[in-house]
Write a protein that holds these residues in place. Sequence first.
Motif, PDB file in Angstrom:
ATOM      1  N   VAL A 199      17.172  90.385-106.234  1.00 60.50           N
ATOM      2  CA  VAL A 199      17.047  91.848-106.267  1.00 60.50           C
ATOM      3  C   VAL A 199      16.312  92.341-105.019  1.00 60.50           C
ATOM      4  N   ASP A 200      15.212  91.687-104.698  1.00 60.77           N
ATOM      5  CA  ASP A 200      14.425  92.099-103.527  1.00 60.77           C
ATOM      6  C   ASP A 200      15.231  91.958-102.233  1.00 60.77           C
ATOM      7  N   GLN A 201      15.989  90.879-102.116  1.00 57.53           N
ATOM      8  CA  GLN A 201      16.786  90.666-100.909  1.00 57.53           C
ATOM      9  C   GLN A 201      17.884  91.719-100.784  1.00 57.53           C
ATOM     10  N   ALA A 202      18.549  92.016-101.901  1.00 59.70           N
ATOM     11  CA  ALA A 202      19.598  93.039-101.870  1.00 59.70           C
ATOM     12  C   ALA A 202      19.010  94.419-101.578  1.00 59.70           C
ATOM     13  N   ALA A 203      17.857  94.712-102.165  1.00 60.76           N
ATOM     14  CA  ALA A 203      17.207  96.003-101.940  1.00 60.76           C
ATOM     15  C   ALA A 203      16.795  96.162-100.481  1.00 60.76           C
ATOM     16  N   VAL A 232      28.931  87.969 -96.939  1.00 62.42           N
ATOM     17  CA  VAL A 232      27.939  88.025 -98.015  1.00 62.42           C
ATOM     18  C   VAL A 232      26.522  88.092 -97.447  1.00 62.42           C
ATOM     19  N   ASP A 233      25.724  88.984 -98.006  1.00 62.63           N
ATOM     20  CA  ASP A 233      24.312  89.103 -97.611  1.00 62.63           C
ATOM     21  C   ASP A 233      23.404  88.213 -98.447  1.00 62.63           C
ATOM     22  N   VAL A 234      23.678  88.151 -99.757  1.00 66.39           N
ATOM     23  CA  VAL A 234      22.817  87.412-100.678  1.00 66.39           C
ATOM     24  C   VAL A 234      23.693  86.550-101.591  1.00 66.39           C
ATOM     25  N   LEU A 235      23.423  85.261-101.592  1.00 64.72           N
ATOM     26  CA  LEU A 235      24.109  84.318-102.465  1.00 64.72           C
ATOM     27  C   LEU A 235      23.075  83.760-103.426  1.00 64.72           C
ATOM     28  N   GLY A 259      22.219  85.849 -93.519  1.00 61.78           N
ATOM     29  CA  GLY A 259      22.268  85.999 -94.965  1.00 61.78           C
ATOM     30  C   GLY A 259      21.438  84.933 -95.660  1.00 61.78           C
ATOM     31  N   VAL A 260      21.105  85.161 -96.925  1.00 55.40           N
ATOM     32  CA  VAL A 260      20.189  84.264 -97.630  1.00 55.40           C
ATOM     33  C   VAL A 260      20.807  83.718 -98.913  1.00 55.40           C
TER      34      VAL A 260
END
Length: 298
Positions: free
Chosen positions: A104-108, A182-185, A238-239
Amino acid sequence: MTEPRPLLRAAADRLRAVGVASPEYDAGELLAHVLGTTRGQLLLLGDIGPEQVRRYDGLVARRAAREPLQHLLGAAWFRHVEVAVGPGVFVPRPETELLAGWAVDQAAAVAATGRTPVVVDLCTGSGVIAKSIAHEVPAARVHAVELDPPAHAWAERNLAGTGVELRLGDLATAFEDLVGEVDVLVSNPPYVPLEAWESVAVEARDHDPHLALFSGDDGLDAIRVIARRGLVLLKPGGVVGVEHADAQGESAPAVFSAVGRWAEVRDHRDLAGRPRFVTARRAHPDPESPASVGGWDA
């Protein structure tokens, strides 16, 4: 007619005797479920009728036989959402909330830059991580995949109306249309070693799908696939975040380090201080290095 207090005490004693880890909590949740109230309101109630006592006794007997509490309630709470669960799907664990919170934090953080975060949840199971991200970061485009048809059916039910794009498929090959985007996996994959069968809690061993539990002799087979697939799906920078067993605090990060092209590989502990999930960032290509020739896709 029966008062709640002795009923709860007898149920908790019965559950404790067979090794249930949280007998008082489970006894209270089951009675609240039967009465249509909350656990905190139970002792404010008057006498309980014989039919309700009969129903409660039946649920306590099933819990004493180590049927998961969430199966008996039909639902599991996770962060700020609720998902339906039952036979055929992995029951979400509280410790996974930390991994979901990280995602959630990474996407935010991506959304804060004005971009639309692209998030992928591999091995989604009930869909609970994907649902949490969609709920807490409405700007995100969230995708999820599940291989097991019965679990996929639960995820389909739980993700209906959330905007999450759900697929039935294999984590090793899914989302060819999202390669490099993709930004967050994120993933809570199977990670129990086959040799650890006897050490698995009865509730999980007898009721969770084995496809969601076991992953090769050392428990790392699925994590190895994710470490390779992440290089394909994630854009540079990306992470990835992946849950693992508490005994894999060194071996799970080592999987990412061995693959290479991962930066900032580090492990994270849960609230009990146990190793719980590994994160890494897909390294940016170095224009001076031979690896960058012909592109940076895996």
